[in-house]
Design a protein around this motif. Structure first.
Motif, PDB file in Angstrom:
ATOM      1  N   PRO A 121      -2.278  31.772 -32.650  1.00 30.21           N
ATOM      2  CA  PRO A 121      -2.851  32.709 -31.681  1.00 30.21           C
ATOM      3  C   PRO A 121      -3.711  32.036 -30.613  1.00 30.21           C
ATOM      4  CG  PRO A 121      -2.946  33.669 -33.863  1.00 30.21           C
ATOM      5  CD  PRO A 121      -2.440  32.264 -34.038  1.00 30.21           C
ATOM      6  N   VAL A 122      -4.513  31.046 -31.007  1.00 29.57           N
ATOM      7  CA  VAL A 122      -5.368  30.401 -30.013  1.00 29.57           C
ATOM      8  C   VAL A 122      -4.534  29.595 -29.029  1.00 29.57           C
ATOM      9  CG1 VAL A 122      -5.837  28.316 -31.369  1.00 29.57           C
ATOM     10  CG2 VAL A 122      -7.506  29.105 -29.684  1.00 29.57           C
ATOM     11  N   ASN A 123      -3.448  28.964 -29.474  1.00 30.29           N
ATOM     12  CA  ASN A 123      -2.573  28.232 -28.569  1.00 30.29           C
ATOM     13  C   ASN A 123      -1.792  29.186 -27.666  1.00 30.29           C
ATOM     14  OD1 ASN A 123      -2.427  25.180 -28.708  1.00 30.29           O
ATOM     15  ND2 ASN A 123      -2.474  25.669 -30.894  1.00 30.29           N
ATOM     16  N   GLN A 124      -1.381  30.340 -28.213  1.00 30.24           N
ATOM     17  CA  GLN A 124      -0.747  31.358 -27.375  1.00 30.24           C
ATOM     18  C   GLN A 124      -1.703  31.830 -26.287  1.00 30.24           C
ATOM     19  OE1 GLN A 124       1.038  34.618 -29.561  1.00 30.24           O
ATOM     20  NE2 GLN A 124       1.724  33.262 -31.202  1.00 30.24           N
ATOM     21  N   ALA A 125      -2.962  32.057 -26.671  1.00 26.21           N
ATOM     22  CA  ALA A 125      -3.962  32.528 -25.713  1.00 26.21           C
ATOM     23  C   ALA A 125      -4.215  31.494 -24.622  1.00 26.21           C
ATOM     24  CB  ALA A 125      -5.262  32.861 -26.442  1.00 26.21           C
ATOM     25  N   LEU A 126      -4.261  30.225 -24.998  1.00 27.16           N
ATOM     26  CA  LEU A 126      -4.448  29.158 -24.013  1.00 27.16           C
ATOM     27  C   LEU A 126      -3.277  29.109 -23.037  1.00 27.16           C
ATOM     28  CD1 LEU A 126      -5.879  26.352 -26.319  1.00 27.16           C
ATOM     29  CD2 LEU A 126      -7.059  27.363 -24.347  1.00 27.16           C
ATOM     30  N   SER A 127      -2.049  29.235 -23.547  1.00 29.63           N
ATOM     31  CA  SER A 127      -0.875  29.195 -22.681  1.00 29.63           C
ATOM     32  C   SER A 127      -0.883  30.349 -21.693  1.00 29.63           C
ATOM     33  CB  SER A 127       0.405  29.231 -23.524  1.00 29.63           C
ATOM     34  OG  SER A 127       0.518  28.082 -24.332  1.00 29.63           O
ATOM     35  N   ALA A 128      -1.144  31.568 -22.185  1.00 25.11           N
ATOM     36  CA  ALA A 128      -1.138  32.737 -21.314  1.00 25.11           C
ATOM     37  C   ALA A 128      -2.267  32.677 -20.296  1.00 25.11           C
ATOM     38  CB  ALA A 128      -1.259  34.008 -22.164  1.00 25.11           C
ATOM     39  N   GLY A 129      -3.456  32.268 -20.730  1.00 23.98           N
ATOM     40  CA  GLY A 129      -4.598  32.200 -19.818  1.00 23.98           C
ATOM     41  C   GLY A 129      -4.453  31.110 -18.775  1.00 23.98           C
ATOM     42  N   ASN A 130      -4.012  29.926 -19.205  1.00 21.11           N
ATOM     43  CA  ASN A 130      -3.845  28.825 -18.259  1.00 21.11           C
ATOM     44  C   ASN A 130      -2.793  29.144 -17.209  1.00 21.11           C
ATOM     45  OD1 ASN A 130      -5.774  27.277 -19.541  1.00 21.11           O
ATOM     46  ND2 ASN A 130      -4.310  26.110 -20.751  1.00 21.11           N
ATOM     47  N   ALA A 131      -1.720  29.839 -17.611  1.00 17.91           N
ATOM     48  CA  ALA A 131      -0.676  30.191 -16.657  1.00 17.91           C
ATOM     49  C   ALA A 131      -1.230  31.067 -15.545  1.00 17.91           C
ATOM     50  CB  ALA A 131       0.460  30.911 -17.377  1.00 17.91           C
ATOM     51  N   CYS A 132      -2.070  32.048 -15.900  1.00 13.43           N
ATOM     52  CA  CYS A 132      -2.692  32.904 -14.881  1.00 13.43           C
ATOM     53  C   CYS A 132      -3.638  32.097 -13.995  1.00 13.43           C
ATOM     54  CB  CYS A 132      -3.445  34.045 -15.554  1.00 13.43           C
ATOM     55  SG  CYS A 132      -2.409  35.238 -16.415  1.00 13.43           S
ATOM     56  N   LEU A 133      -4.382  31.183 -14.605  1.00  5.76           N
ATOM     57  CA  LEU A 133      -5.317  30.364 -13.838  1.00  5.76           C
ATOM     58  C   LEU A 133      -4.578  29.464 -12.854  1.00  5.76           C
ATOM     59  CD1 LEU A 133      -8.383  29.890 -13.662  1.00  5.76           C
ATOM     60  CD2 LEU A 133      -8.108  28.023 -15.299  1.00  5.76           C
ATOM     61  N   TYR A 134      -3.436  28.893 -13.283  1.00  2.00           N
ATOM     62  CA  TYR A 134      -2.624  28.071 -12.383  1.00  2.00           C
ATOM     63  C   TYR A 134      -2.113  28.908 -11.202  1.00  2.00           C
ATOM     64  CZ  TYR A 134      -2.405  24.662 -16.226  1.00  2.00           C
ATOM     65  OH  TYR A 134      -2.714  23.770 -17.219  1.00  2.00           O
ATOM     66  N   GLY A 135      -1.609  30.108 -11.510  1.00  2.00           N
ATOM     67  CA  GLY A 135      -1.100  30.964 -10.448  1.00  2.00           C
ATOM     68  C   GLY A 135      -2.168  31.336  -9.446  1.00  2.00           C
ATOM     69  N   LEU A 136      -3.380  31.629  -9.933  1.00  3.28           N
ATOM     70  CA  LEU A 136      -4.487  31.977  -9.046  1.00  3.28           C
ATOM     71  C   LEU A 136      -4.882  30.793  -8.170  1.00  3.28           C
ATOM     72  CD1 LEU A 136      -6.498  34.216  -8.321  1.00  3.28           C
ATOM     73  CD2 LEU A 136      -8.032  33.273 -10.055  1.00  3.28           C
ATOM     74  N   ALA A 137      -5.009  29.598  -8.779  1.00  9.30           N
ATOM     75  CA  ALA A 137      -5.364  28.400  -8.010  1.00  9.30           C
ATOM     76  C   ALA A 137      -4.302  28.108  -6.958  1.00  9.30           C
ATOM     77  CB  ALA A 137      -5.521  27.205  -8.958  1.00  9.30           C
ATOM     78  N   HIS A 138      -3.017  28.244  -7.333  1.00 10.21           N
ATOM     79  CA  HIS A 138      -1.920  27.991  -6.402  1.00 10.21           C
ATOM     80  C   HIS A 138      -2.014  28.923  -5.203  1.00 10.21           C
ATOM     81  CE1 HIS A 138       2.526  26.556  -6.248  1.00 10.21           C
ATOM     82  NE2 HIS A 138       2.088  26.817  -5.042  1.00 10.21           N
ATOM     83  N   SER A 139      -2.293  30.198  -5.447  1.00 12.59           N
ATOM     84  CA  SER A 139      -2.354  31.170  -4.361  1.00 12.59           C
ATOM     85  C   SER A 139      -3.534  30.911  -3.432  1.00 12.59           C
ATOM     86  CB  SER A 139      -2.441  32.588  -4.937  1.00 12.59           C
ATOM     87  OG  SER A 139      -1.242  32.922  -5.597  1.00 12.59           O
TER      88      SER A 139
END
Length: 328
Positions: free
Chosen positions: A181-199
């Motif tokens: 669960p913690v690795n799933q949470a890291l993957s989902a959260g980091n993906a959103c953070l990458y998308g936000l930084a990219h934008s």
């Protein structure tokens, strides 16, 4: 035939700055269209209208269909668009930049291409992670080691705080559910953070591919910027949410766990004013004077003076005298 032209395309100066916008909105199983200046979202429950100029990123999940007119509005409004898989994310598109000059982009290219200046930006990035320490005397290899130690310490801290076992970052990009669960949470959260930084990077007119710590990937600079904030966003949130689902659901991870992570991260982004910080930090990393006035949008390149005034007639025999052009 009915005229569906909608609102007049806005001038860039009329659009809100990226730091004043909402962070991201996630959509799934719906049709995305436009109505005048709003993104119109239709699903089985009806219509929802989202002001286009108030959005930074649209995350489009499974079952989303989007029209040409919606993408037209998204491009004109400078919105980032991320097509999201069932449990992951991949950045596919973004709107146009929210400024009319390339000052930051040119500065970014200059800093990337010059080894000494490139290293200077890397040092700035590491200094931001260690605000109370002087890292000027450390080599690049020592800086990487210090950063690795800092991140490992953050994992240990939140593992102890939330009583969540931690055996390292382990995940399969092709099998989201195989992770803890913690690795799933890291993957989902980091993906959103990458998308936000990219934008944000694209909205400022910079290149997401010209990174400093990360290189060689189309999202290198997005990874650089996102990494500045993981220790205070996605890492603590991942352990917090893993503890929450453990206490509420036991060993079974809820089906909407990735959605829970996105909503929790979005709340934290608003609370810590992360959009404003990203804009400030990118300008700090790339600009000599982050508070300087905006330059004219267009200049003419000159091999002696770097750039000269645009919008005037130059004579064929015009030459340099005392550092100035001769005008008629």
């Amino acid at each position: 035939m009915q005229n569906n032209a909608g609102m007049i395309r806005p001038e860039l100066a009329e659009l809100p700055q990226v730091s004043d916008r909402m962070s991201f909105i996630y959509l799934e199983h719906c049709v995305v269209n436009r109505e005048d200046s709003a993104v119109k979202v239709t699903d089985m429950e009806g219509d929802v209208f989202i002001p286009a100029a108030a959005i930074t990123v649209l995350l489009l999940g499974p079952g989303c269909k989007i029209t040409h007119r919606a993408m037209e509005l998204i491009g004109d409004s400078g919105i980032g668009v991320v097509w999201v898989g069932e449990h992951g994310v991949r950045y596919y598109a973004h709107g146009r930049a929210l400024n009319s000059h390339t000052r930051l982009l040119l500065k970014q290219a200059e800093l990337v291409a010059n080894t000494r200046k490139h290293l200077g930006v890397v040092r700035k990035m590491y200094q931001m992670r260690f605000p109370n320490e002087d890292v000027r005397g450390l080599t690049l290899q020592q800086l990487r080691g210090r950063e690795g130690s800092r991140v490992r310490a953050a994992y240990r801290e939140y593992s102890k705080k939330w009583k969540i076992p931690w055996n390292g970052r382990e995940y399969d990009p092709d099998d989201f559910m195989s992770g803890t669960p913690v690795n799933q949470a890291l993957s989902a959260g980091n993906a959103c953070l990458y998308g936000l930084a990219h934008s944000v990077i694209c909205a400022l007119g910079c290149s997401a591919g010209l990174g400093f710590v990360h290189v060689g990937h189309e999202c290198s600079f997005a990874y650089d910027i996102a990494d500045l904030y993981k220790a205070e966003t996605t890492i603590p949130i991942a352990f917090e949410m893993a503890a929450k689902v453990r206490d509420e659901f036991g060993d079974k991870t809820p089906q909407d766990f990735s959605g829970m992570i996105r909503r929790r991260l979005r709340d934290e982004i608003v609370k810590m004013h992360l959009l404003e910080r990203m804009v400030h930090d990118i300008k700090y990393l790339l600009s000599d004077d982050e508070n300087g006035e905006e330059e004219n949008a267009v200049y003419l390149w000159d091999n002696i003076k770097d750039k000269v005034e645009n919008g005037r007639q130059y004579r064929e025999n015009e030459v340099e005298e005392d550092g100035r052009d001769n005008h008629e």
